[in-house]
Design a protein around this motif. Sequence first.
Motif, PDB file in Angstrom:
ATOM      1  N   LYS A 189       0.863  -1.161   0.112  1.00 16.90           N
ATOM      2  CA  LYS A 189      -0.014   0.074  -0.129  1.00 16.90           C
ATOM      3  C   LYS A 189       1.013   1.203  -0.151  1.00 16.90           C
ATOM      4  N   LYS A 190       0.615   2.227  -0.975  1.00 18.27           N
ATOM      5  CA  LYS A 190       1.377   3.364  -0.795  1.00 18.27           C
ATOM      6  C   LYS A 190       0.929   4.510   0.121  1.00 18.27           C
ATOM      7  N   GLN A 191       1.955   5.112   0.543  1.00 15.31           N
ATOM      8  CA  GLN A 191       1.719   5.799   1.785  1.00 15.31           C
ATOM      9  C   GLN A 191       1.568   7.382   1.024  1.00 15.31           C
ATOM     10  N   ASP A 192       1.113   8.324   1.981  1.00 13.08           N
ATOM     11  CA  ASP A 192       0.776   9.701   1.563  1.00 13.08           C
ATOM     12  C   ASP A 192       2.266  10.436   1.674  1.00 13.08           C
ATOM     13  N   ALA A 193       2.479  11.409   0.761  1.00 16.52           N
ATOM     14  CA  ALA A 193       3.815  11.899   1.095  1.00 16.52           C
ATOM     15  C   ALA A 193       3.556  13.346   0.753  1.00 16.52           C
ATOM     16  N   PRO A 194       4.610  14.557   0.849  1.00 16.45           N
ATOM     17  CA  PRO A 194       4.400  15.783   0.617  1.00 16.45           C
ATOM     18  C   PRO A 194       3.854  15.944  -0.888  1.00 16.45           C
ATOM     19  N   LYS A 195       3.245  17.398  -0.930  1.00 15.35           N
ATOM     20  CA  LYS A 195       2.637  17.585  -2.238  1.00 15.35           C
ATOM     21  C   LYS A 195       1.835  16.961  -3.107  1.00 15.35           C
ATOM     22  N   GLY A 196       0.951  16.004  -2.305  1.00 13.00           N
ATOM     23  CA  GLY A 196       0.071  15.121  -3.058  1.00 13.00           C
ATOM     24  C   GLY A 196       0.576  13.936  -3.429  1.00 13.00           C
ATOM     25  N   ASP A 197       1.853  13.750  -3.260  1.00  9.00           N
ATOM     26  CA  ASP A 197       2.511  12.390  -3.805  1.00  9.00           C
ATOM     27  C   ASP A 197       2.041  11.116  -3.007  1.00  9.00           C
ATOM     28  N   LYS A 198       2.198  10.290  -3.684  1.00 11.54           N
ATOM     29  CA  LYS A 198       2.209   8.787  -2.922  1.00 11.54           C
ATOM     30  C   LYS A 198       3.258   7.857  -3.222  1.00 11.54           C
ATOM     31  N   ALA A 199       3.596   7.162  -2.198  1.00  9.01           N
ATOM     32  CA  ALA A 199       5.037   6.395  -2.524  1.00  9.01           C
ATOM     33  C   ALA A 199       4.921   5.035  -1.795  1.00  9.01           C
ATOM     34  N   LEU A 200       5.508   3.832  -2.253  1.00 13.41           N
ATOM     35  CA  LEU A 200       5.718   2.615  -1.495  1.00 13.41           C
ATOM     36  C   LEU A 200       6.612   2.982  -0.141  1.00 13.41           C
ATOM     37  N   PRO A 201       6.072   2.473   0.542  1.00 13.42           N
ATOM     38  CA  PRO A 201       6.896   2.483   1.860  1.00 13.42           C
ATOM     39  C   PRO A 201       8.419   2.015   1.751  1.00 13.42           C
ATOM     40  N   ARG A 202       9.125   2.892   2.506  1.00 11.17           N
ATOM     41  CA  ARG A 202      10.652   2.775   2.554  1.00 11.17           C
ATOM     42  C   ARG A 202      11.265   2.891   3.868  1.00 11.17           C
ATOM     43  N   ARG A 203      12.578   2.658   4.161  1.00 12.06           N
ATOM     44  CA  ARG A 203      13.298   3.024   5.390  1.00 12.06           C
ATOM     45  C   ARG A 203      14.621   3.482   5.026  1.00 12.06           C
ATOM     46  N   PHE A 204      15.094   4.273   6.016  1.00 11.88           N
ATOM     47  CA  PHE A 204      16.585   4.457   5.955  1.00 11.88           C
ATOM     48  C   PHE A 204      17.294   3.150   6.304  1.00 11.88           C
ATOM     49  N   ALA A 205      18.488   3.027   5.444  1.00 11.22           N
ATOM     50  CA  ALA A 205      19.257   1.713   5.700  1.00 11.22           C
ATOM     51  C   ALA A 205      20.674   1.922   5.357  1.00 11.22           C
ATOM     52  N   PHE A 206      21.836   1.381   5.831  1.00  8.78           N
ATOM     53  CA  PHE A 206      22.964   1.372   5.584  1.00  8.78           C
ATOM     54  C   PHE A 206      23.159   0.415   4.252  1.00  8.78           C
ATOM     55  N   LYS A 207      23.633   0.812   3.164  1.00  6.22           N
ATOM     56  CA  LYS A 207      23.723  -0.129   1.947  1.00  6.22           C
ATOM     57  C   LYS A 207      24.564  -1.133   2.251  1.00  6.22           C
ATOM     58  N   GLN A 208      24.376  -2.268   1.501  1.00 10.29           N
ATOM     59  CA  GLN A 208      25.187  -3.328   1.815  1.00 10.29           C
ATOM     60  C   GLN A 208      26.649  -2.999   1.307  1.00 10.29           C
TER      61      GLN A 208
END
Length: 514
Positions: A189-208
């Motif tokens: 499910k996409k989440q609300d984001a600023p300026k009317g955008d909708k985006a798939l959920p993400r998290r901060f992560a240190f890259k592999q």
Amino acid sequence: MRKKYDMTKIESIYEYALQMKNQRISDIVKEAGKKESADKGEIGNLIQECYFGIPRNPSTEPDFPEAPLELKTFGYWETKRADQRLALSAIDYMDYQNEVSFEESHLYKKCHNMLFVVYLLQTGQLRIESEIKYLRLYEFEKIVASDIEQIKRDYYIITKKIMEGKASELSEGDTEFLGAARRGDKNSKKQDAPKGDKALPRRFAFKQSYMSYLIREYIVPEKDFDQVIYLKKKRCEMKIPRGKSFEDWLKAIDEKWCGKNVRKIATSKSKSVNGLKINGKDAFSRIGLSLLGIKSNADAYLMKTHTVVKSIRINKKRKIKEKISFPTFEIADVINQEWEESEVFRYLSEQRFLLQIFVEEEKGYVYAGHLFLKFTPEQLDEWAKETWEDLKSKVVNGIRFTLEKRKNDVIIHSNIQGKTENQMGLIKVHGQSTYDIDRKNIIGVDEVSEQYIEKNTVNGRFIQQAEKKGTFGCKLPNGDIIGKQSYWLNNDFVLNYIKEHSGELAYNVTWEKK
């Protein structure tokens, strides 16, 4: 389990954690009765519950809030490669309607002090049977200055994009150490984001790649995280000027060398990069790398940031000759993987490709500048998933082969999907071909071809270039052996990408055929 430490003091938690060193995870968490079911995420939860006595919960606070300290558990291989990226904290897009400083962010509050529990993975061994090898404290205030500076830069790149209403365009290729990793898949499910955008959920992560760097340079050698890693003498490494970002440095290189003939570049760089030549199969790759002061992609900064340099030649007819290939992968592994777990997806979603463009003009090839090529998970779902799923289907059901004998040539094709219009690449042999396959899995296109197959069949197995099997072969689940496979980008995909972004090049490319 009763707590035998002071939850309010980092030193007490760390001293208690040290007792896990050299123990198997299964022995530590045996009271939970977990065995084979323990996956990557479950290991951390089990240690948190069984060893530290903290119930799992979705709290936005650190695991030890009064200390404060966050518990992070991850594995690595003998090659000193991290098993995965390190998830840090969920991103709430609506938190970034306005700028939030790094120090005021949820990421900082949750993860500025972390306890790393690091276990060694062994091929063929259950994850829960792994042995804990290292326990380390990683604190933002106590890591090398260049690392925290880059982590902050990455944070502001990510959050600026969210503020601008571009959360749906986030890609791990945008940044170097800290990424915005997708959670779930494209059907989440996409989440609300600023300026009317909708985006798939993400998290901060240190890259592999950053985690592998920490393992290789700090964790295994048991060096303090605030210790500067000095390069070995006489080693060719990039030297990014202090105070400049990688991108600013690349722009300065473009300004200096844009429009210059490759022969002039080779002459100028031959002193600083020994062995630089204008001819040879990899000449343009070597010339491009020489602009960065290096000889190969085995550069500490490139590996640390999951960046791969690729040289691209565009000839007078405005076509690309070189094909872009990626590392080989274990083809048999795809049976037990989903798309988001695959080596192809993980590599393409985390990696960014620095394309160094050379354009052929009347007086030869000139340097045109650089572009970054990077992919969002959504783009990979659209442009690469079908190709990978076709491969998985063929591996599960058995790959079939067709042979054609043409005078002095022997052409062997598999039923793995080739180039298709809606996909950006294909999977094929990387390196040299070799075959040791069941006779029933290969047919000839005609009588001559069938006779050739029979002539090269021993004990019911078709054998071709058997001497290369040990070096170039990979084994399929059905016992067949074929040449190692990798993912390749289609030339027209790369060319179209360069055309679409040619306005970002330092050199003005004329696209009409000459």
